[in-house]
Enzyme design. Structure first.
Site, PDB file in Angstrom:
ATOM      1  N   ARG A   1       6.042  -1.659  17.362  1.00  0.00           N
ATOM      2  CA  ARG A   1       6.685  -3.024  16.935  1.00  0.00           C
ATOM      3  C   ARG A   1       7.631  -3.747  18.056  1.00  0.00           C
ATOM      4  O   ARG A   1       7.812  -4.686  17.913  1.00  0.00           O
ATOM      5  CB  ARG A   1       7.695  -2.435  15.825  1.00  0.00           C
ATOM      6  CG  ARG A   1       6.822  -2.199  14.417  1.00  0.00           C
ATOM      7  CD  ARG A   1       7.676  -1.933  13.445  1.00  0.00           C
ATOM      8  NE  ARG A   1       7.017  -1.491  12.249  1.00  0.00           N
ATOM      9  CZ  ARG A   1       7.189  -0.194  11.862  1.00  0.00           C
ATOM     10  NH1 ARG A   1       8.239   0.477  12.180  1.00  0.00           N
ATOM     11  NH2 ARG A   1       6.572   0.178  10.601  1.00  0.00           N
TER      12      ARG A   1
ATOM     13  N   PHE B   1       3.505  -8.999   8.705  1.00  0.00           N
ATOM     14  CA  PHE B   1       2.617  -7.885   9.136  1.00  0.00           C
ATOM     15  C   PHE B   1       3.519  -6.729   9.863  1.00  0.00           C
ATOM     16  O   PHE B   1       4.641  -7.111  10.056  1.00  0.00           O
ATOM     17  CB  PHE B   1       1.432  -8.313   9.791  1.00  0.00           C
ATOM     18  CG  PHE B   1       1.614  -8.866  11.035  1.00  0.00           C
ATOM     19  CD1 PHE B   1       2.525  -8.974  11.926  1.00  0.00           C
ATOM     20  CD2 PHE B   1       0.148  -9.300  11.902  1.00  0.00           C
ATOM     21  CE1 PHE B   1       2.908  -9.434  13.173  1.00  0.00           C
ATOM     22  CE2 PHE B   1       0.423  -9.749  12.971  1.00  0.00           C
ATOM     23  CZ  PHE B   1       1.591  -9.942  13.761  1.00  0.00           C
ATOM     24  N   GLU B   2       2.839  -5.786  10.257  1.00  0.00           N
ATOM     25  CA  GLU B   2       3.427  -4.560  10.837  1.00  0.00           C
ATOM     26  C   GLU B   2       4.690  -4.075   9.946  1.00  0.00           C
ATOM     27  O   GLU B   2       5.579  -3.518  10.576  1.00  0.00           O
ATOM     28  CB  GLU B   2       3.888  -4.981  12.230  1.00  0.00           C
ATOM     29  CG  GLU B   2       2.621  -5.175  13.154  1.00  0.00           C
ATOM     30  CD  GLU B   2       2.926  -4.887  14.586  1.00  0.00           C
ATOM     31  OE1 GLU B   2       3.554  -3.704  14.811  1.00  0.00           O
ATOM     32  OE2 GLU B   2       2.516  -5.630  15.469  1.00  0.00           O
ATOM     33  N   GLY B   3       4.669  -4.205   8.643  1.00  0.00           N
ATOM     34  CA  GLY B   3       5.716  -3.852   7.784  1.00  0.00           C
ATOM     35  C   GLY B   3       6.553  -5.144   7.614  1.00  0.00           C
ATOM     36  O   GLY B   3       7.169  -5.541   8.582  1.00  0.00           O
TER      37      GLY B   3
END
Lengths: 426, 629
Positions: B312, B433-435
């Protein structure tokens, strides 16, 4: 203080008739075409007892009774021809044209009010206005302070109040025309005008108090009615209605009743389905009913599929899997409870009931019909094939009462509370 | 305070050395460097989590991490050609329009080695550190589609092999992946499962000979799903746990398209990042040899967590790169467009927008490289909370900045002839995205709460029991606080690490940190472990922490810049001070809300509104034109 008392009086006036009517109405639902006139009389009497002392009614009663016959007969003659709005209006016109002085108009109005449900005009604001129009104009308007102080033309005022009261009971909101008429007949500060103002104050406020409104006209098709009722009972937007059996009648047969197939309509939400899937198959599920559901004046019956509450020893608190959420912990590993000061929950005694898995309505409440429902449910809920199904049905099967057949007159606008009934029968 | 500063300054004048105010800083630089050589054990120093205790672990974040000269030269060598490639050979408009990255562009990226930026050199990658990866990310982000394609390939797609794979797997797969011969994809999301591992339906069953797994199931929204040759797939497997019970656990697999049974759906038609390939991937009896399990059977959850957590931080650099580009494009317009005989740049409200953009870019950059630097330190430091904060801050900042830039441009920003609307569409995905940012806020706040809770439980229990000693200690502390109004956590002053020109901001930061510590303590006291359910509280906690971390990053960076005399360091100081005073007010507001009960800070009302709306699944107010009579 004075205001409060007046308010209280209004409330009593407003609701006492409801109470009488409700009780009567519910008693009548078993016996349609009951004595409508009687209902109204009782309702008059009930009103009369609570009536403001200042509105004198002493001498009105006997004459009222006496003249009733003639005016009633006017309507009865008309009723022989047709009970329609047009006919009702014609009776009014006849009366108005008969005598320029409108002699006996109070009695006539009382009689007309009583006859309105018979002619099916009890919810028609134009008819009420036309009825008000029967009063001669400007005659009853007080002209000086003494008249204004005392009850000017009490019988007429009482009659008009009675008319408004009947509108109130049917949930009819007066309109501007009503107001204009009342001002013309009784002046700005008369009792009927006050009644009108109170109506206009409270009615709009109460118009949307019911968060679950029932449509004014219920669907005619029993299947649609069942759909409507079931969605209402389920109160879950995800629940889907399934018609397990369409009603059909074999017309060619002479004995129609035996070959006709009853309709079976059921409802189940995904949540109920998953609850049922988790049901322990060694415990029975019960089909229970019929339970009444009131939609305005119509009473329909539904059946539920339920189970007993899961005994505490079978309940397993599933621990939260620590490897469940990819992104954040679902539980904190802490030995700290919520502080009392931040515990906003109420201490409520909760009685746990068993889960309800599905609901259905059928035009016949016998076991064979309901078994079809269970068989239909089994297709989506295989657990029903394994769990024993017990039918705990009330022996008295009741026909569904349709809106059209129900008792005309009496109580409008409100949801009737069905009389409390012990539905479970072992 | 000011006296202190005077002393410091006089000292520096006397020594004729402008850098002496940062003696402390230098000292820590040397200590860290000397430690670097022999520290091999996992570090237990944590910066962000310590903030929850009201502590500033200044050795972690001061001085701002640097790379050495050779590394800098190296990265500059990479940056030049990549920048040239992106400026000349990438036609973003066409990529967006055709929803496909042309193969010559992909080949160019492969030749530059951008498919294996973080793959170690022995496996044919570039072997870049996190810092250098972030630097390249800045340029790559100029085209959202390419950035996402590359990120799906290496930030998540092949990361599993990289961090949890064994030697054979690395040797077998990494060289081809690094060269771009094979593209990787990460298959986790399913129709019924986003972040909930329990609802993963894809199943891997062991064949009778015990040498293969058969994978069945479908995965949705797989970036690179249509291009990829190698998939990291997460599936349910039956595992016998230690009490001998059979349990379903998640296992990670390396699946080659060659194995057969892998099909993918048509690419999704997306709002932004249209050139990246996103589609459904279906596995139908795909036979995967048992050697292709990443980690161990049943250990897939950890693998997934680690992959997700590690990727992240790079978003900070990417967003900053994008905003820097946007500032260039829009400031040109603002300087040339005239209204009422004045150029746009003379209007206050336009100026404010540029300041916002510069501030955001500065903060993001600072956070991203601070985090990357921390991650590059030896010993595999756990910087997942920091990385999550970078992601949340930069994705939201980017969205705001792009929208502001569009506002400056007016109608021009809204038409497809210019690239701005594409930036807007592309950057919307960053918040998702990515959480999603909501989920990451939960992660940030709960991870810290867990850490602080472990340490504070004893103390809080004593207080709840009414232990007189502890209560008196608390009271004494409170009284001392009220008497001495300033909080000193050692950032300024003699041992200070912050440059005196940032001392005011540092003081504000210290005050915030201190009160954040007490707030966290009172939250733990009030909610205990049930704080998991207080999402609105957690959101505020996360916001405060993000602000604190951002303040740290800018203080640290600006201190370094001014001390070594980077170009325009005064501008950095200005930005840092502006950001800090702004964040200080925001934090104070958030913490004041946190100290209130739900009815007072509107939380209850918000929840009630939502409840009533959701019950009816509609906006339930009557129309204003409705009447009842």
């Amino acid at each position: 203080m004075n205001c409060a008392r007046r308010l209280a009086r209004i409330t009593i006036r407003g609701f006492a008739p409801y109470a009488t009517v409700t009780a009567r109405e519910s008693a009548k639902c078993l016996n349609p075409y009951g004595s409508g006139v009687q209902t109204l009389r009782a309702f008059h009497a009930g009103f009369g007892h609570l009536k403001d002392q200042s509105v004198s009614r002493g001498d009105g009663h006997p004459r009222h009774e006496g003249s009733l016959v003639t005016h009633d007969s006017l309507f009865e003659q008309a009723a022989v021809e047709a009970r329609t709005k047009a006919m009702f209006n014609r009776v009014l016109e006849v009366f108005v044209r008969k005598d320029i002085r409108r002699r006996g108009h109070v009695e006539f109005i009382y009689a007309a009010l009583r006859k309105m449900p018979e002619f099916g005009v009890e919810r028609d604001i134009t008819v009420y206005n036309k009825l008000l129009d029967v009063f001669p104009k400007e005659v009853f308007v007080p002209r000086n302070f003494i008249q204004r102080m005392f009850n000017h033309y009490p019988r007429q005022q009482e009659c008009a109040v009675q008319l408004l009261e009947q509108m109130e009971n049917y949930g009819i909101l007066p309109n501007v025309e009503t107001k204009v008429l009342l001002v013309q007949i009784f002046g700005e500060k008369s009792h009927p005008m006050r009644k009108y103002q109170r109506l206009m104050y409270w009615f709009p406020k109460f118009k949307h108090t019911n968060p679950y409104p029932v449509p004014q006209d219920l669907p005619q098709d029993p299947l649609d009615l069942a759909r409507l009722s079931l969605t209402r009972v389920a109160a879950d937007p995800d629940a889907c209605v399934t018609v397990y059996q369409m009603p059909s009648t074999d017309v060619s047969e002479t004995i129609v009743a035996d070959v006709s197939l009853p309709y079976v309509v059921g409802i189940q939400s995904p949540e109920q389905r998953s609850l049922l899937a988790k049901h322990n198959a060694s415990r029975p599920v019960f089909v229970e009913g019929p339970f009444p559901l009131w939609l305005r004046k119509t009473c329909v019956y539904y059946y539920v599929l339920r189970a007993d509450p899961v005994p505490p020893e079978e309940k397993v608190q599933e621990p939260v899997d620590p490897e469940r959420s990819f992104f954040y912990p679902l539980e904190l590993d802490l030995d700290l409870e919520r502080d009392l000061g931040d515990d906003d929950s109420f201490d409520v005694d909760e009685v746990e009931e068993g889960p309800i898995f599905a609901m259905c309505m059928a035009s016949r409440g016998d076991q064979a019909t309901l078994a079809k429902w269970i068989a239909g449910l089994q297709q989506t809920n295989p657990v029903l094939g394994r769990a024993p199904t017990l039918f705990r049905l009330e022996s008295v099967s009741r026909e569904i009462q349709r809106a059209g057949e129900s008792e005309p007159g009496a109580e409008p606008g409100l949801e009737e509370e069905p009389p409390h009934r012990q539905a479970m029968k072992q | 305070m000011s006296l202190n500063r005077l002393v410091v300054f006089s000292k520096s004048v006397r020594c004729k050395n402008l850098l002496t105010p940062l003696i402390g800083q230098f000292r820590s630089v040397t200590t860290i460097q000397s430690q670097r050589s022999f520290r091999t054990y996992a570090r237990n120093l944590v910066y962000a989590k310590d903030l929850f205790l009201g502590k500033v672990n200044k050795a972690e974040v001061f001085p701002y991490p640097e790379i050495d000269k050779e590394e800098l030269e190296e990265i500059k060598q990479f940056v030049g050609p990549v920048e040239k490639f992106f400026n000349e050979d990438v036609d973003s408009k066409r990529i967006d329009h055709e929803a496909k990255i042309p193969s010559e562009t992909l080949n160019g990226l492969k030749e530059l080695g951008l498919f294996g930026m973080q793959v170690p050199e022995e496996y044919g990658g570039l072997g870049l550190s996190n810092t250098m990866y972030a630097r390249l990310g800045e340029i790559i982000s100029l085209d959202g589609s390419i950035a996402v394609t590359l990120a799906a390939h290496q930030a998540i797609g092949l990361k599993g092999i990289l961090i949890a794979g064994n030697e054979q797997q690395k040797v077998k797969y990494l060289p081809k992946l690094a060269a771009g011969q094979h593209v990787a994809a990460f298959c986790l999301t399913e129709p019924g499962s986003g972040s909930d591992a329990a609802s993963i339906q894809t199943r891997a069953t062991l064949t009778e000979d015990g040498k293969h797994f058969l994978i069945n199931g479908s995965k949705i929204w797989i970036s690179n799903g249509g291009l990829a040759d190698i998939f990291t797939v997460f599936a349910r497997t039956e595992v016998v746990d230690k009490d001998g019970q059979k349990k379903d656990k998640i296992t990670a697999f390396i699946v080659e398209r060659e194995f057969g049974g892998v099909t993918n759906g048509a690419p999704e038609d997306k709002l932004g990042i249209r050139g990246s390939n996103t589609c459904e991937v279906v596995f139908d009896n795909t036979k995967v040899p048992i050697e292709n399990v990443i980690g161990e059977v049943g250990g897939g959850f950890k693998v997934a967590m680690n992959i997700l957590n590690s990727g992240r931080f790079s978003m900070g650099g990417a967003c900053a790169g994008m905003i820097k580009k946007l500032i260039e494009l829009t400031s040109e317009y603002a300087g040339t467009r005239k209204q009422f005989n004045k150029s746009l740049s003379e209007f206050g409200m336009i100026q404010e927008k540029f300041a916002t953009m510069a501030l955001n870019a500065f903060v993001m950059e600072s956070m991203a490289y601070l985090t990357a630097g921390m991650m590059d330190r030896p010993g595999m430091p756990d910087c997942s909370v920091e990385a999550a904060m970078v992601k949340v801050f930069s994705s939201e900042g980017a969205w705001i900045c792009v929208s502001e830039a569009l506002q400056v441009l007016g109608g021009l920003g809204y038409v497809k002839n210019y690239p701005f609307e594409r930036f807007l569409r592309d950057c919307r995905i960053l918040l998702i995205f990515e959480g999603t940012n909501e989920i990451l806020r939960m992660y940030i706040a709960l991870t810290g709460m867990q850490y602080a809770g472990k340490i504070l439980t004893g103390k809080i229990k004593e207080m709840k029991k009414g232990n007189v000693g502890v209560v008196l200690q608390m009271l004494g502390k409170k009284v001392r606080e009220s008497v001495s109004s300033t909080v000193d956590l050692g950032l300024t002053g003699n041992d200070g690490v912050v440059h005196p020109s940032l001392a005011d901001s540092a003081k504000k930061f210290e005050e915030n940190v201190y009160y954040f510590g007490t707030t966290v303590e009172s939250l733990l006291y009030r909610y205990g472990k049930t704080i998991v359910d207080e999402q609105l509280v957690l959101k505020r906690v996360a916001d405060v922490l993000i602000n604190l971390y951002a303040m740290t990053a800018v203080l640290s960076r600006a201190s370094r810049s001014i001390s070594i005399g980077l170009r325009n360091h005064d501008h950095e100081v200005l930005l840092a001070n502006t950001f800090c005073s702004d964040a200080y007010f925001k934090n104070n507001f958030l913490m004041a809300q946190l100290q209130k009960n739900a009815p007072e800070n509107n939380d209850d009302s918000m929840k009630k509104i939502a409840k009533e709306v959701l019950e009816k699944r509609a906006y339930i107010c009557s129309h204003p034109l409705e009447r009842t009579f």
